[in-house]
Design an enzyme around this catalytic site. Structure first.
Site, mmCIF file in Angstrom:
data_model
loop_
_atom_site.group_PDB
_atom_site.id
_atom_site.type_symbol
_atom_site.label_atom_id
_atom_site.label_comp_id
_atom_site.label_asym_id
_atom_site.label_seq_id
_atom_site.Cartn_x
_atom_site.Cartn_y
_atom_site.Cartn_z
ATOM 1 N N ARG A 90 -1.117 -52.175 0.592
ATOM 2 C CA ARG A 90 -2.393 -52.590 0.198
ATOM 3 C C ARG A 90 -2.404 -54.167 -0.380
ATOM 4 N NH1 ARG A 90 -7.852 -50.293 -2.862
ATOM 5 N NH2 ARG A 90 -9.075 -52.224 -2.537
ATOM 6 N N ASN A 144 -9.411 -44.693 5.669
ATOM 7 C CA ASN A 144 -9.447 -46.097 6.273
ATOM 8 C C ASN A 144 -8.099 -46.460 7.271
ATOM 9 O OD1 ASN A 144 -12.105 -46.627 5.379
ATOM 10 N ND2 ASN A 144 -11.354 -47.239 3.462
ATOM 11 N N CYS A 164 -17.811 -42.074 5.457
ATOM 12 C CA CYS A 164 -17.794 -43.281 4.580
ATOM 13 C C CYS A 164 -18.876 -43.137 3.364
ATOM 14 C CB CYS A 164 -17.759 -44.487 5.168
ATOM 15 S SG CYS A 164 -17.810 -46.191 4.397
ATOM 16 N N HIS A 194 -17.877 -50.008 8.294
ATOM 17 C CA HIS A 194 -17.604 -51.207 7.561
ATOM 18 C C HIS A 194 -18.063 -52.477 8.342
ATOM 19 C CE1 HIS A 194 -14.219 -49.550 4.625
ATOM 20 N NE2 HIS A 194 -15.379 -48.978 4.575
ATOM 21 N N TYR A 244 -19.562 -55.307 3.325
ATOM 22 C CA TYR A 244 -18.201 -55.697 4.003
ATOM 23 C C TYR A 244 -18.838 -56.893 5.183
ATOM 24 C CZ TYR A 244 -15.834 -51.893 2.492
ATOM 25 O OH TYR A 244 -14.871 -50.990 1.867
#
Length: 421
Positions: A90, A144, A164, A194, A244
């Site tokens: 990440r 995700n 989500c 998102h 987002y």
């Protein structure tokens, strides 16, 4: 009822366990299996999970295992909450896109594509093993990028629904601002995972009074502050975008900010170390307050409601999920995966009708959905050229030189996870 959580060693898991414990009348779990290859984390979190059940008087049994096939055997539903490569991957996703002047984020833009490439093959392998072991089990995906992963699962013929926590988080926030019970708030939630907008905030149900104008007039500053957007943006749009959308509506500003502060990955990694230390305390028998800062708020409640409806114990329900479009948004293919209110029951999730969308929203949805189609193709078949095309198609990239530079960096940072690279 047996549930299995793949990725049970996640620091998210106590949030999920707390929901199972509190909402046992909605979802009567008799056995919960936490599955994870990280045995040290699994031992800590399994111990806390048992203490949470004991404190709340839940009679269910909690077991842990690193053996995927043994853990999923006989499960009625399998929840996926994976992070391939962990926080280290990440951190890379949030870092190298900035070198090209693009947003570094784990689900949006080039970083999101990297996560999809690492994740889709692993999830499909897990799902295939679920199908061989227990073909009637439902797969609930919280991994995700949820939209792309759910589309991969559905196209491979798996019984899957994507979940989500953005919608339930906004529902809870709006209910508090309007001094209403969460159950009294219905969101006209439309878009892709998102990439969503709340077109209405209704009292009581889909046909109830729309309180969106009241919400914006009375609490617009608070809502805008949470989204990181100017109040004027909400007033001019007349809707509430998810947070987002800031990556799209204020991309360059976000890139400048990300270059001047620690990455979210670094913050989460530090938080996880602290959480794991807390989880190891044998006196701890509830989820700690710090967990709320980790992300995933209300995930457990959404997961309980979804599992209860899919498994027949909660009856049919309306819930925001990720599922096939099937004509709901007429400008997208039927096999696109969208995030909208859907009717959920034992047969799965069927998206509910939505009003005709303003081109301001449908245009961006179409653009990102086309990128997701290319991203999934790259995840399934590999190849530098497919990665390049997906990046070139993304609305936050869209330039030949940028796509080339990002492709080189993506492949360089993900070789250990992409055998074809």
């Amino acid at each position: 009822m047996k549930l299995a959580v793949v990725g049970g060693g996640s620091t998210y898991t106590p949030e999920l366990v707390d929901g199972f414990a509190r909402l046992r009348d909605t979802l009567p779990v008799s056995e919960l299996v936490l599955i994870d290859p990280a045995a040290d984390r699994l031992e800590l979190i399994g111990g806390l999970a048992r203490r949470i059940f004991a404190r709340q008087g839940h009679p269910g049994r909690i077991t842990t295992t690193s053996d995927l096939d043994a853990g999923i055997a006989g499960a009625d539903a399998v929840l996926l909450q994976l992070r391939i490569g962990g926080q280290a991957a990440r951190l890379q996703d949030e870092t190298w896109p900035l070198e090209c002047g693009c947003v570094g984020q784990e689900t949006t833009g080039a970083g999101g594509l990297a996560k999809a490439l690492r994740t889709v093959p692993v999830v499909l392998d897990i799902a295939e093993r679920v199908r061989r072991t227990n073909p009637d089990a439902w797969i609930i995906d919280f991994t995700n990028p949820v939209g792309i992963v759910t589309r991969a699962l559905l196209q491979a013929g798996h019984k899957a629904v994507g979940l989500c926590n953005v919608a339930i988080g906004l529902q809870r926030k709006f209910a508090a601002l309007l001094d209403l019970a969460p159950a009294d708030i219905h969101l006209d939630h439309v878009g892709l995972n998102h990439l969503t907008w709340e077109l209405g905030v209704r009292r009581g149900g889909p046909d109830g009074e729309d309180l969106l104008a009241t919400l914006l007039a009375t609490h617009g500053e608070a809502v805008a502050g949470d989204l990181g957007l100017p109040r004027t943006v909400l007033d001019r749009l007349g809707v509430v975008p998810s947070y987002y959308l800031r990556y799209f509506y204020a991309h360059d500003e976000v890139v400048r900010e990300l270059g001047t502060k620690p990455s979210r990955a670094a913050e989460v990694a530090a938080m996880e170390r602290e959480l794991l230390a807390l989880y190891g305390d044998p006196a701890l028998d509830e989820k700690p307050a710090l967990l709320a800062k980790r992300g995933g708020a209300f995930y457990s409640e959404a997961a309980v409601d979804l599992a209860a409806s899919l498994l027949g114990d909660g009856g049919p329900a309306v819930q925001v999920v990720n599922t096939y479009n099937n004509g709901t948004l007429p400008f997208l293919p039927d096999d696109a995966v969208i995030e909208v209110q859907a009717r959920v029951d034992g047969s799965g999730a069927a998206a509910l009708a939505v009003p005709r969308l303003d081109p301001l929203f449908s245009g961006l949805i179409s653009h990102v959905s086309a990128y997701e189609d290319l991203a999934l193709d790259a995840a399934l078949r590999g190849g530098r050229d497919r990665v390049f095309k997906a990046l070139l198609a993304h609305p936050l990239i869209g330039q030949f030189d940028l796509a080339e530079g990002l492709t080189d960096r993506l492949l360089a940072h993900n070789k250990e996870h992409l055998p074809w690279a």
